[in-house]
Design a protein around this motif. Structure first.
Motif, PDB file in Angstrom:
ATOM      1  N   LEU A 109      40.065   7.486  44.437  1.00  0.00           N
ATOM      2  CA  LEU A 109      39.776   9.007  42.877  1.00  0.00           C
ATOM      3  C   LEU A 109      39.969  10.078  44.352  1.00  0.00           C
ATOM      4  CD1 LEU A 109      39.040   9.020  40.536  1.00  0.00           C
ATOM      5  CD2 LEU A 109      36.903  10.074  41.270  1.00  0.00           C
ATOM      6  N   VAL A 110      39.844  10.014  44.748  1.00  0.00           N
ATOM      7  CA  VAL A 110      39.446  11.504  45.656  1.00  0.00           C
ATOM      8  C   VAL A 110      41.543  11.770  45.946  1.00  0.00           C
ATOM      9  CG1 VAL A 110      38.883  12.970  47.780  1.00  0.00           C
ATOM     10  CG2 VAL A 110      36.820  11.813  46.688  1.00  0.00           C
ATOM     11  N   VAL A 111      41.387  10.414  46.717  1.00  0.00           N
ATOM     12  CA  VAL A 111      43.174  11.012  47.171  1.00  0.00           C
ATOM     13  C   VAL A 111      44.018  11.119  45.875  1.00  0.00           C
ATOM     14  CG1 VAL A 111      44.868   9.638  47.950  1.00  0.00           C
ATOM     15  CG2 VAL A 111      43.020   9.360  48.793  1.00  0.00           C
ATOM     16  N   VAL A 112      44.132  10.425  44.790  1.00  0.00           N
ATOM     17  CA  VAL A 112      44.925  11.026  43.624  1.00  0.00           C
ATOM     18  C   VAL A 112      44.207  12.892  43.103  1.00  0.00           C
ATOM     19  CG1 VAL A 112      44.672  10.707  40.909  1.00  0.00           C
ATOM     20  CG2 VAL A 112      44.996   8.846  42.430  1.00  0.00           C
ATOM     21  N   ALA A 113      42.901  12.994  42.997  1.00  0.00           N
ATOM     22  CA  ALA A 113      42.437  13.961  42.686  1.00  0.00           C
ATOM     23  C   ALA A 113      42.799  14.855  43.440  1.00  0.00           C
ATOM     24  CB  ALA A 113      41.103  14.107  42.852  1.00  0.00           C
ATOM     25  N   HIS A 114      43.063  14.655  44.877  1.00  0.00           N
ATOM     26  CA  HIS A 114      43.338  15.602  45.655  1.00  0.00           C
ATOM     27  C   HIS A 114      45.039  15.977  45.227  1.00  0.00           C
ATOM     28  CE1 HIS A 114      40.083  16.086  49.318  1.00  0.00           C
ATOM     29  NE2 HIS A 114      40.036  16.282  48.162  1.00  0.00           N
ATOM     30  N   ARG A 115      45.710  15.487  45.269  1.00  0.00           N
ATOM     31  CA  ARG A 115      47.127  15.164  45.294  1.00  0.00           C
ATOM     32  C   ARG A 115      47.441  16.074  43.814  1.00  0.00           C
ATOM     33  NH1 ARG A 115      49.887   9.060  47.244  1.00  0.00           N
ATOM     34  NH2 ARG A 115      49.177   9.417  48.912  1.00  0.00           N
ATOM     35  N   LEU A 116      46.963  15.671  42.947  1.00  0.00           N
ATOM     36  CA  LEU A 116      47.272  16.474  41.313  1.00  0.00           C
ATOM     37  C   LEU A 116      46.589  17.569  41.750  1.00  0.00           C
ATOM     38  CD1 LEU A 116      45.735  14.058  39.020  1.00  0.00           C
ATOM     39  CD2 LEU A 116      47.882  15.002  39.134  1.00  0.00           C
ATOM     40  N   LEU A 117      45.607  18.211  42.743  1.00  0.00           N
ATOM     41  CA  LEU A 117      44.945  19.673  42.438  1.00  0.00           C
ATOM     42  C   LEU A 117      45.802  20.195  43.868  1.00  0.00           C
ATOM     43  CD1 LEU A 117      42.204  19.008  41.360  1.00  0.00           C
ATOM     44  CD2 LEU A 117      43.812  20.383  40.128  1.00  0.00           C
ATOM     45  N   LEU A 136      36.937  22.099  42.065  1.00  0.00           N
ATOM     46  CA  LEU A 136      34.821  21.831  42.215  1.00  0.00           C
ATOM     47  C   LEU A 136      34.678  20.314  42.166  1.00  0.00           C
ATOM     48  CD1 LEU A 136      34.049  25.661  40.924  1.00  0.00           C
ATOM     49  CD2 LEU A 136      34.770  25.041  43.241  1.00  0.00           C
ATOM     50  N   THR A 137      35.103  20.381  41.190  1.00  0.00           N
ATOM     51  CA  THR A 137      34.298  18.914  40.699  1.00  0.00           C
ATOM     52  C   THR A 137      35.622  17.967  41.644  1.00  0.00           C
ATOM     53  OG1 THR A 137      34.679  19.295  38.355  1.00  0.00           O
ATOM     54  CG2 THR A 137      34.205  16.944  38.828  1.00  0.00           C
ATOM     55  N   VAL A 138      36.253  18.351  42.473  1.00  0.00           N
ATOM     56  CA  VAL A 138      36.554  16.870  42.928  1.00  0.00           C
ATOM     57  C   VAL A 138      36.215  16.904  44.111  1.00  0.00           C
ATOM     58  CG1 VAL A 138      38.939  16.058  44.914  1.00  0.00           C
ATOM     59  CG2 VAL A 138      39.480  17.631  42.836  1.00  0.00           C
ATOM     60  N   GLY A 191      31.962   6.036  49.728  1.00  0.00           N
ATOM     61  CA  GLY A 191      33.619   5.796  49.903  1.00  0.00           C
ATOM     62  C   GLY A 191      33.958   7.366  49.638  1.00  0.00           C
ATOM     63  N   ALA A 192      33.640   7.027  48.932  1.00  0.00           N
ATOM     64  CA  ALA A 192      34.551   9.512  48.400  1.00  0.00           C
ATOM     65  C   ALA A 192      34.159  10.284  49.685  1.00  0.00           C
ATOM     66  CB  ALA A 192      33.973   9.651  46.793  1.00  0.00           C
ATOM     67  N   MET A 193      32.444  10.281  49.523  1.00  0.00           N
ATOM     68  CA  MET A 193      31.790  10.944  50.266  1.00  0.00           C
ATOM     69  C   MET A 193      32.474  10.733  51.891  1.00  0.00           C
ATOM     70  SD  MET A 193      27.889  11.887  49.065  1.00  0.00           S
ATOM     71  CE  MET A 193      27.225  10.289  50.303  1.00  0.00           C
TER      72      MET A 193
END
Length: 265
Positions: free
Chosen positions: A81-89, A114-116, A219-221
């Motif tokens: 989730l974090v990887v995909v969100a980072h790529r989008l932003l 901010l949400t990411v 995992g996200a943290m």
């Protein structure tokens, strides 16, 4: 009514972690700037706290209520989730001074960035409250709060203090006032109470996904620490002796040790 009260308590816990970000701005009320060495140490402390909370709190609790396969699956999706969100932003940047003039699309982008960064921490708090009023724990205002919830709320709050300082440093160079820096520091963490409520509601209804939820938050943290916090600290400490590695390592150890007493709650 009980559910509403539980959701309110979880929201308040998430809000406390968000408000703690503003505490990181307080040094700027006393000093003009924070030294590079101190900044690197603070990033290290924040990283150590996050790693400790993830591994000794979330992962350990996840293994206590489920199998390692469920926890690892959750961790995989948390990282994804974090990887995909980072790529989008990836190319998303904004100047806080332009906030008032930003159009709707710009505000949505700002909230997305901010949400990411903050949502996974809120999820960690919410999942930690999964056993609220269901067992033993700290009695407070008629609630029975799980020890893990206390641990995670305190851990994320302490972690958010140096994060607030890191947010304030570039704002200082923009001549942003101290109280505006406090606002921006807190604003950057506002997704946390929302994430806490969403995560709590989910694992409360679908308790079979609880091990997955613990793994997801952990995992996200951990990924955020390895992909953002540590690289950011090393980039800041480039001009220090040995690239700031000793300061960073010392900060990480200090952050981990700071959480040890909470493990015995």
């Amino acid at each position: 009514m009980a559910l509403l009260e539980n959701l309110l308590l979880v929201f308040v816990a998430g809000l406390i972690t968000a408000l703690a970000t503003g505490i990181g701005v307080l040094p700027f009320f006393l000093f003009e700037e924070i030294s590079t060495r101190t900044n690197v140490v603070l990033w290290g402390v924040a990283s150590g706290i996050m790693l400790s909370a993830s591994l000794f709190g979330l992962v350990e609790e996840g293994l206590a209520v489920g199998g390692i396969d469920e926890v690892l699956a959750g961790a995989f999706f948390g990282v994804a989730l974090v990887v995909v969100a980072h790529r989008l932003l990836t190319n998303a940047e904004f100047d806080p001074r332009e906030y008032e003039e930003a159009d709707f699309a710009k505000l949505v982008l700002i909230l997305g960035v901010l949400t990411v960064h903050s949502f996974p921490e809120g999820i960690a708090v919410g999942v930690a409250f999964a056993d609220l009023n269901l067992g033993t724990g700290l009695g407070l205002l008629g609630f029975t709060i799980p020890p893990l919830a206390v641990f995670m709320t305190v851990a994320i709050s302490i972690h958010n203090v140096p994060e607030g300082t890191a947010i304030a440093i570039p704002l200082r160079s923009m001549d942003v006032s101290e109280w505006r820096m406090v606002w921006w520091a807190v604003f950057s963490s506002l997704p946390q109470p929302i994430g806490a409520v969403v995560a709590f509601a989910f694992v409360r209804v679908a308790r079979e996904f609880l091990p997955f939820g613990f793994g997801f938050a952990a995992g996200a943290m951990v990924y955020l620490v390895l992909s953002e916090f540590l690289p950011e600290a090393l980039a800041i400490g480039t001009d220090l002796r040995r690239g700031g590695v000793p300061e960073l390592a010392g900060g990480v150890v200090a952050g981990i040790l700071a959480m040890v007493p909470l493990l015995f709650i």
